[in-house]
Design an enzyme around this catalytic site. Structure first.
Site, PDB file in Angstrom:
ATOM      1  N   GLY A  71      40.436  21.616  30.760  1.00  0.00           N
ATOM      2  CA  GLY A  71      40.079  23.020  30.588  1.00  0.00           C
ATOM      3  C   GLY A  71      41.186  23.747  29.835  1.00  0.00           C
ATOM      4  N   THR A  72      42.408  23.385  30.138  1.00  0.00           N
ATOM      5  CA  THR A  72      43.554  24.006  29.469  1.00  0.00           C
ATOM      6  C   THR A  72      43.480  23.792  27.953  1.00  0.00           C
ATOM      7  OG1 THR A  72      44.934  23.693  31.416  1.00  0.00           O
ATOM      8  CG2 THR A  72      46.087  23.963  29.320  1.00  0.00           C
ATOM      9  N   ASN A 151      39.751  32.195  39.545  1.00  0.00           N
ATOM     10  CA  ASN A 151      40.116  31.032  40.346  1.00  0.00           C
ATOM     11  C   ASN A 151      40.731  31.400  41.694  1.00  0.00           C
ATOM     12  OD1 ASN A 151      41.857  31.766  38.036  1.00  0.00           O
ATOM     13  ND2 ASN A 151      43.399  30.562  39.092  1.00  0.00           N
ATOM     14  N   GLN A 179      35.943  28.007  36.562  1.00  0.00           N
ATOM     15  CA  GLN A 179      35.710  28.173  37.998  1.00  0.00           C
ATOM     16  C   GLN A 179      34.285  28.643  38.307  1.00  0.00           C
ATOM     17  OE1 GLN A 179      37.557  27.235  40.454  1.00  0.00           O
ATOM     18  NE2 GLN A 179      39.531  26.864  39.464  1.00  0.00           N
ATOM     19  N   SER A 199      35.575  22.438  32.829  1.00  0.00           N
ATOM     20  CA  SER A 199      36.450  21.297  33.120  1.00  0.00           C
ATOM     21  C   SER A 199      35.784  20.410  34.166  1.00  0.00           C
ATOM     22  CB  SER A 199      37.788  21.835  33.631  1.00  0.00           C
ATOM     23  OG  SER A 199      38.628  20.770  34.015  1.00  0.00           O
ATOM     24  N   HIS A 201      36.915  18.208  36.393  1.00  0.00           N
ATOM     25  CA  HIS A 201      37.440  17.982  37.745  1.00  0.00           C
ATOM     26  C   HIS A 201      37.221  19.162  38.681  1.00  0.00           C
ATOM     27  CE1 HIS A 201      41.463  20.161  37.927  1.00  0.00           C
ATOM     28  NE2 HIS A 201      41.229  20.243  36.635  1.00  0.00           N
ATOM     29  N   THR A 237      40.285   9.173  19.879  1.00  0.00           N
ATOM     30  CA  THR A 237      39.229   8.352  20.482  1.00  0.00           C
ATOM     31  C   THR A 237      38.822   8.961  21.818  1.00  0.00           C
ATOM     32  OG1 THR A 237      40.121   6.406  19.398  1.00  0.00           O
ATOM     33  CG2 THR A 237      38.646   6.014  21.269  1.00  0.00           C
ATOM     34  N   CYS A 323      49.010  25.436  39.535  1.00  0.00           N
ATOM     35  CA  CYS A 323      50.227  25.264  38.751  1.00  0.00           C
ATOM     36  C   CYS A 323      51.348  26.145  39.287  1.00  0.00           C
ATOM     37  CB  CYS A 323      49.974  25.551  37.279  1.00  0.00           C
ATOM     38  SG  CYS A 323      49.228  27.139  36.990  1.00  0.00           S
TER      39      CYS A 323
HETATM   40  N1  PLP Z   1      40.877  28.018  33.728  1.00  0.00           N
HETATM   41  C1  PLP Z   1      40.741  28.277  35.032  1.00  0.00           C
HETATM   42  C2  PLP Z   1      40.091  29.541  35.471  1.00  0.00           C
HETATM   43  C3  PLP Z   1      41.221  27.374  35.976  1.00  0.00           C
HETATM   44  O1  PLP Z   1      41.097  27.642  37.280  1.00  0.00           O
HETATM   45  C4  PLP Z   1      41.842  26.181  35.528  1.00  0.00           C
HETATM   46  C5  PLP Z   1      42.413  25.233  36.490  1.00  0.00           C
HETATM   47  O2  PLP Z   1      42.788  25.580  37.592  1.00  0.00           O
HETATM   48  C6  PLP Z   1      41.933  25.954  34.146  1.00  0.00           C
HETATM   49  C7  PLP Z   1      41.439  26.914  33.278  1.00  0.00           C
HETATM   50  C8  PLP Z   1      42.564  24.730  33.604  1.00  0.00           C
HETATM   51  O3  PLP Z   1      41.722  23.603  33.734  1.00  0.00           O
HETATM   52  P1  PLP Z   1      42.322  22.126  33.718  1.00  0.00           P
HETATM   53  O4  PLP Z   1      42.914  21.889  35.080  1.00  0.00           O
HETATM   54  O5  PLP Z   1      41.165  21.232  33.440  1.00  0.00           O
HETATM   55  O6  PLP Z   1      43.340  22.080  32.642  1.00  0.00           O
END
Ligand code: PLP
Length: 382
Positions: A71-72, A151, A179, A199, A201, A237, A323
């Protein structure tokens, strides 16, 4: 000891059905999807199927889905990729103060590169302040980034309204739906987003796989350079097994959300009815929320100590974004909502998941009641 996992906003467990779908892709389907031979085409077909499922989850076309490594990465690709194509008269990027660091720090890097970055305030209930938003979005804005669900509080933001306003000013709209996907319906057309991040996961899929929806025709500069994968949008890839897992997870979420959503909402409300009965406990975030998230402040309690006490009692919660957990940074989201430092440092997030049961909720709530009482006694000692 029975352990109760209430940190599903940090990450969700891999659904066994997703694992089962991934196993053949990890073993048999080892071809490179870019190869023309049979092995490569098997992998290509698996990718195509997963892309269809992820697109269906979002109401998008498969050709509008770009797979990434997180997601990042998708957030960074959206902000940096869109800003890189902006005209000289559009040098402003607007984000909300409630965004994840993946958006805030990407915006900050654009600021370092000469863009004007405007940050929209939050209202006390955790909703973005739309008056402030309208004051900041104008004809010099190239991109707006607003998350769909927060989140930390679960508060659902008025993305469709914000997107319509931004479009009227000629700006592109990115929505971080990491989220929201899997918790509430996400439809890119209804939201009016040009770019949207999810994302795997966070919806019972594997870690290390993300997707960015890129509306057909949206100008976006590539961010990772190399081969022509993902229609030249993202080189490298493809993570075939991860993407296959993402596809299966997306299909399951689409099928099960209508029953999972109300069930989780009921469990979350049951949890809150017990926990908010504690003297000096307050919920952070109001209005429309995703069904699984509960953020609560406990007056006179240090959240990190409570987190550790709960962990010893077998309950996993969180002091905020994964994080930031363990670090000393107080939640920027709760701060933006106007909580004092003391209130932020006494707040915990509980996030339920597909696997959460009613008996777990009762046990967890009981543990919270006991641990808060014990913490208060300890801290009240001379
Ligand atoms: N955006 C939001 C709102 C999130 O809560 C998170 C992860 O906690 C991310 C982005 C980042 O996703 P990823 O963990 O897949 O990098």
């Amino acid at each position: 000891m029975q352990r109760i996992y209430l940190d599903n906003n940090a990450t969700t467990p891999l659904d066994p059905r997703v694992f089962a779908a991934m196993a053949p892709a990890l073993q048999g389907t080892y071809g490179n999807p870019s190869s023309l031979h049979w092995f490569g085409q098997q992998a290509r077909a698996a990718l195509d199927e997963a892309r269809d499922e992820v697109a269906r989850l979002l109401g998008a076309s498969p050709g509008e889905i770009v797979f990434t490594a997180s997601g990042t990465e998708s957030d960074n690709m959206a902000l940096c990729g869109a800003a890189a194509t902006a005209s000289a008269s559009r040098r402003k990027v607007v984000v909300s103060a409630l965004e994840h660091h993946a958006v805030l720090h990407a915006a900050r890097s654009l600021g370092d590169g000469g863009f004007v970055v405007e940050t929209v305030r939050s209202l006390p209930g955790g909703l973005v302040d739309m008056d402030d938003y309208r004051a900041k979005v104008d004809e010099s804005t190239c991109l707006v980034s607003l998350m769909l669900a927060n989140n930390e509080t679960g508060v659902v933001q008025p993305v469709a309204e914000a997107a319509a306003y931004a479009r009227g000013k000629g700006a592109l709209v990115h929505c971080d739906a990491v989220q929201a996907a899997g918790k509430i319906p996400v439809d890119v057309l209804a939201l009016g987003a040009d770019l949207l991040t999810i994302s795997a996961h966070k919806l019972y899929g594997p870690k290390g796989v993300g997707a960015l929806y890129v509306k057909r025709g949206t100008a976006l500069r590539a961010f990772v350079h190399g081969g022509s994968q993902e229609r030249n949008r993202r080189a490298g890839t493809e993570n075939v097994a991860g993407i296959v897992g993402f596809g299966k997870a997306a299909a399951l979420v689409r099928e099960e959300l209508p029953s999972d959503g109300p069930r989780l909402c009921e469990l979350r409300d049951r949890f809150e009815s017990k926990v908010l009965a504690i003297a000096g406990a307050r919920r952070n975030g109001g209005g429309v929320r995703v069904p699984n998230t509960s953020n609560v402040s406990f007056d006179g309690v240090d959240a990190e100590s409570l987190l550790l006490a709960l962990d010893l009692a077998g309950v996993a919660a969180s002091t905020g974004a994964a994080c930031a957990a363990g670090g000393i940074d107080p939640s920027h989201v709760l701060r933006a909502m106007g909580l004092t430092l003391g209130e932020v440092q006494s707040s915990l997030r509980f996030s339920l998941g597909r696997q959460t049961t009613a008996s777990e909720i009762d046990q967890a709530a009981e543990a919270v009641v006991e641990c808060v009482a014990r913490q208060r006694k300890v801290f009240a000692l001379p």
